[in-house]
Design a protein around this motif. Structure first.
Motif, short mmCIF file in Angstrom:
data_model
loop_
_atom_site.label_atom_id
_atom_site.label_comp_id
_atom_site.label_asym_id
_atom_site.label_seq_id
_atom_site.Cartn_x
_atom_site.Cartn_y
_atom_site.Cartn_z
N MET A 1 0.96 -0.99 0.03
CA MET A 1 0.23 -0.25 -0.14
C MET A 1 1.24 0.68 0.07
N LEU A 2 0.76 1.85 -0.85
CA LEU A 2 1.31 3.44 -0.65
C LEU A 2 1.29 4.23 -0.15
N LEU A 3 1.72 5.24 0.87
CA LEU A 3 1.72 6.49 1.58
C LEU A 3 1.38 7.15 0.61
N THR A 4 0.72 8.77 0.85
CA THR A 4 -0.20 9.17 0.60
C THR A 4 0.58 10.53 -0.17
N PHE A 5 2.11 10.48 -0.14
CA PHE A 5 3.30 11.57 -0.73
C PHE A 5 3.43 10.64 -2.12
N GLU A 6 3.16 9.27 -1.98
CA GLU A 6 3.96 8.24 -2.85
C GLU A 6 2.61 7.82 -4.34
N VAL A 7 1.58 8.03 -3.28
CA VAL A 7 -0.19 8.68 -4.72
C VAL A 7 0.77 9.76 -5.24
N ILE A 8 0.56 10.42 -4.47
CA ILE A 8 0.47 12.51 -5.54
C ILE A 8 1.76 11.74 -6.09
N ALA A 9 2.51 11.82 -6.07
CA ALA A 9 4.14 11.52 -6.78
C ALA A 9 3.85 10.94 -7.66
N GLU A 10 2.94 9.69 -7.82
CA GLU A 10 2.81 8.76 -8.89
C GLU A 10 1.63 9.36 -9.97
N ALA A 11 0.71 9.97 -9.30
CA ALA A 11 -0.56 10.03 -10.10
C ALA A 11 0.42 11.69 -10.76
N LEU A 12 0.88 12.38 -10.25
CA LEU A 12 1.67 13.05 -10.37
C LEU A 12 2.65 12.71 -12.15
N ARG A 13 3.88 11.79 -11.62
CA ARG A 13 4.20 10.68 -13.04
C ARG A 13 3.75 10.77 -14.43
N GLU A 14 2.30 9.86 -13.51
CA GLU A 14 1.23 9.84 -14.93
C GLU A 14 0.92 10.35 -15.68
N ARG A 15 0.71 12.03 -14.79
CA ARG A 15 0.53 12.91 -16.11
C ARG A 15 1.13 13.54 -16.77
N ILE A 16 3.20 13.21 -16.53
CA ILE A 16 3.72 13.42 -16.94
C ILE A 16 3.83 12.53 -18.54
N GLY A 17 3.40 11.45 -18.08
CA GLY A 17 4.30 10.77 -18.96
C GLY A 17 3.40 10.18 -20.56
N SER A 18 2.06 10.58 -19.56
CA SER A 18 0.90 10.68 -20.70
C SER A 18 0.91 12.00 -21.23
N GLY A 19 1.76 12.85 -21.15
CA GLY A 19 1.65 14.28 -22.09
C GLY A 19 0.65 14.97 -21.38
N GLY A 20 0.10 15.13 -20.70
CA GLY A 20 -1.13 16.04 -19.80
C GLY A 20 -0.77 17.13 -18.64
N LEU A 21 0.58 16.69 -18.70
CA LEU A 21 1.79 17.51 -18.12
C LEU A 21 3.03 17.24 -19.19
N LYS A 22 3.49 18.91 -19.96
CA LYS A 22 4.42 18.29 -20.77
C LYS A 22 5.61 19.91 -20.17
#
Length: 128
Positions: free
Chosen positions: A1-22
């Motif tokens: 189970m991920l800690l809250t800060f890890e969940v936030i970091a992973e969500a932002l990584r996904e946004r960056i990886g998908s091109g949602g954040l460039k």
């Protein structure tokens, strides 16, 4: 189970990886991330530190955090990158992450030195 800060970091990584954040885009503010994830400011700060350490983000003093620019001269073959899942961080992001880690270590050493000195003073006073 991920800690809250890890969940936030992973969500932002996904946004960056998908091109949602460039590269160059501003990352959501601390207040926005706190509201979105129901997280404390400390959790958001730890998530941002993780993103910076891993080369996904860089801070610009007085302006906020931004998606890091990818390295132009990487040691790896560009064809070997796994479809946008690799960190996009440049050298500046890595240097900033190292500087942050060094500053945190120095703070810890300073606190430890103060505790040792306080203990030594206590022992000296008891010996009298």
């Amino acid at each position: 189970m991920l800690l809250t800060f890890e969940v936030i970091a992973e969500a932002l990584r996904e946004r960056i990886g998908s091109g949602g954040l460039k590269p160059g885009d501003a990352l959501p503010t601390q207040a926005i991330l706190m509201g979105e994830f129901g997280a404390s400011s400390l959790s958001v700060q730890k998530a941002m530190a993780l993103l910076k350490r891993d080369g996904y983000a860089i801070s610009r003093p007085g302006k906020g955090a931004f998606v890091a620019q990818p390295d132009i001269d990487t040691d790896e073959d560009p064809g070997s990158l796994d479809g946008g899942n690799a960190p996009v961080g440049g050298t500046a992001a890595r240097v900033e992450a190292l500087e942050l880690a060094l500053a945190e270590t120095l703070d810890q050493l300073t606190a430890l030195r103060a505790r040792v000195e306080a203990l030594e003073v206590g022992v000296t006073e008891r010996d009298r």
